[in-house]
Design a protein around this motif. Structure first.
Motif, short mmCIF file in Angstrom:
data_model
loop_
_atom_site.label_atom_id
_atom_site.label_comp_id
_atom_site.label_asym_id
_atom_site.label_seq_id
_atom_site.Cartn_x
_atom_site.Cartn_y
_atom_site.Cartn_z
N LEU A 265 0.86 -1.18 0.00
CA LEU A 265 0.00 0.00 0.00
C LEU A 265 0.90 1.24 0.00
N TYR A 266 0.56 2.19 -0.86
CA TYR A 266 1.35 3.41 -1.00
C TYR A 266 0.50 4.64 -0.68
N ILE A 267 1.15 5.67 -0.17
CA ILE A 267 0.50 6.97 -0.06
C ILE A 267 1.16 7.89 -1.09
N ASN A 268 0.35 8.64 -1.82
CA ASN A 268 0.83 9.45 -2.94
C ASN A 268 0.38 10.89 -2.80
N TRP A 269 1.23 11.81 -3.20
CA TRP A 269 0.89 13.23 -3.12
C TRP A 269 1.65 13.99 -4.22
N ARG A 270 1.22 15.22 -4.48
CA ARG A 270 1.89 16.04 -5.49
C ARG A 270 3.30 16.38 -5.03
N LYS A 271 4.25 16.18 -5.91
CA LYS A 271 5.64 16.48 -5.57
C LYS A 271 5.80 17.98 -5.35
N ASP A 272 6.54 18.35 -4.31
CA ASP A 272 6.83 19.75 -3.98
C ASP A 272 5.58 20.56 -3.65
N ASP A 273 4.52 19.90 -3.19
CA ASP A 273 3.32 20.62 -2.75
C ASP A 273 3.63 21.35 -1.45
N ASN A 279 1.73 18.39 4.57
CA ASN A 279 2.97 17.96 5.23
C ASN A 279 2.71 17.39 6.62
N ASN A 280 1.77 18.00 7.35
CA ASN A 280 1.42 17.49 8.68
C ASN A 280 0.81 16.10 8.60
N LEU A 281 -0.06 15.88 7.59
CA LEU A 281 -0.71 14.58 7.46
C LEU A 281 0.29 13.50 7.06
N LEU A 282 1.24 13.86 6.22
CA LEU A 282 2.24 12.88 5.80
C LEU A 282 3.06 12.38 6.99
N GLU A 283 3.26 13.23 7.97
CA GLU A 283 4.01 12.82 9.16
C GLU A 283 3.22 11.80 9.98
N LEU A 284 1.90 11.78 9.82
CA LEU A 284 1.07 10.86 10.59
C LEU A 284 0.83 9.55 9.86
N ALA A 285 1.12 9.52 8.57
CA ALA A 285 0.81 8.33 7.76
C ALA A 285 1.79 7.19 8.07
#
Length: 285
Positions: A265-273, A279-285
């Motif tokens: 399972l991967y989490i994906n987001w726009r590069k350099d967003d 950014n806060n949510l990515l720290e919790l993933a």
């Protein structure tokens, strides 16, 4: 006229005493007096009746006290909201996810987010595989969980979980353990599979599993969403290969047999967003 002048006025309107107000606002009495006089001059009206013994609001002053108090409160609320957005504590984030994690990883992730950022609004949606990248690139979603490797150079990805694939069969099926699954026993089984997208790394994995058992599946139903496939399995319409997370959906009438194959399972987001909320949510993933 500026916000600070309005705050001086509102403080004096509450205290009705120049010396006390000046002390609370941390300025000299003469400076406070000049600020009030400047405000009255700019407005062309008198805000206070004042003499050596007392200070009172004029009718116009009382009217503006009520109106400006409301305006200042609204401004301060907006400023607090802007700071929270700047810090990534408030706003709206849109997250796409596969059906398989609806009862496992997703609730745990949402719980972490809501505990850390109780004022943040989340919008959760499920998308067909072929729409996910387009939605992400065009800012229609902010994050997406996928079982597919994203090849786009504009999207960042991180693997966050791995689990077994399972053979999902009706509860009364003759398959009850891994030892019952063989090329011979799988002959003639009808498979309920996800839609065939050749760019999907997950579908490629499922195809590899079938090939390992020398199975050319007789598949007459394809569906994008696993919850629909499970309903078909329960009705005895076939069997399927699904991530083990679906077992946590606790659908009665279905047996899950773990296979020696893993799905990621991967989490994906726009590069350099630059969005601080993201950014806060990515720290919790």
């Amino acid at each position: 006229m500026d916000i600070q002048q309005l705050k001086y006025f509102l403080a004096l309107a509450k205290e009705l005493h120049f010396w006390n107000t000046a002390a609370k606002m941390n300025i000299t009495q003469s400076a406070l007096s000049r600020q009030i006089q400047s405000l009255e001059s700019e407005l062309g009206l008198q805000l206070f009746y004042r003499n050596k013994r007392s200070v009172k609001l004029t009718p116009a002053g009382k009217f503006l006290q009520d109106k400006w108090s409301e305006e200042i409160n609204q401004l301060e609320s907006m400023h607090r909201l802007a700071r929270q957005i700047h810090l990534g504590e408030q706003g709206t984030i849109r997250i796409a996810h596969p059906d398989s994690i609806s009862s496992s990883i997703l609730p745990d992730f949402v719980s972490k987010v809501t505990n850390a950022f109780p004022k943040l609004q989340l919008e959760l949606l499920q998308l067909p595989y072929e729409s996910q990248e387009d939605y992400l690139k065009n800012y229609r979603i902010d994050l997406t969980f996928t079982r597919d490797i994203t090849p786009s150079s504009n999207i960042s990805s991180r693997k966050i979980h791995s689990e077994n694939l399972c053979l999902a069969v009706p509860e009364n099926h003759t398959f009850s353990a891994l030892k019952h699954i063989s090329p011979k026993n799988l002959e003639g089984q009808k498979f309920l599979l996800t839609t065939g997208d050749y760019n999907s790394s997950y579908n490629t994995l499922v195809t590899q599993v079938l090939k390992s058992y020398n199975v050319v599946p007789e598949s007459y139903i394809r569906c994008e969403f696993g919850s629909t496939i499970m309903s078909m399995i329960k009705k005895g319409l076939g069997i399927s290969i699904l991530p083990q997370s679906y077992q946590l959906h606790e659908v009665a009438g279905i047996r899950f047999i773990p296979l020696p194959f893993m799905t990621d399972l991967y989490i994906n987001w726009r590069k350099d967003d630059p969005n601080p909320i993201l950014n806060n949510l990515l720290e919790l993933a």
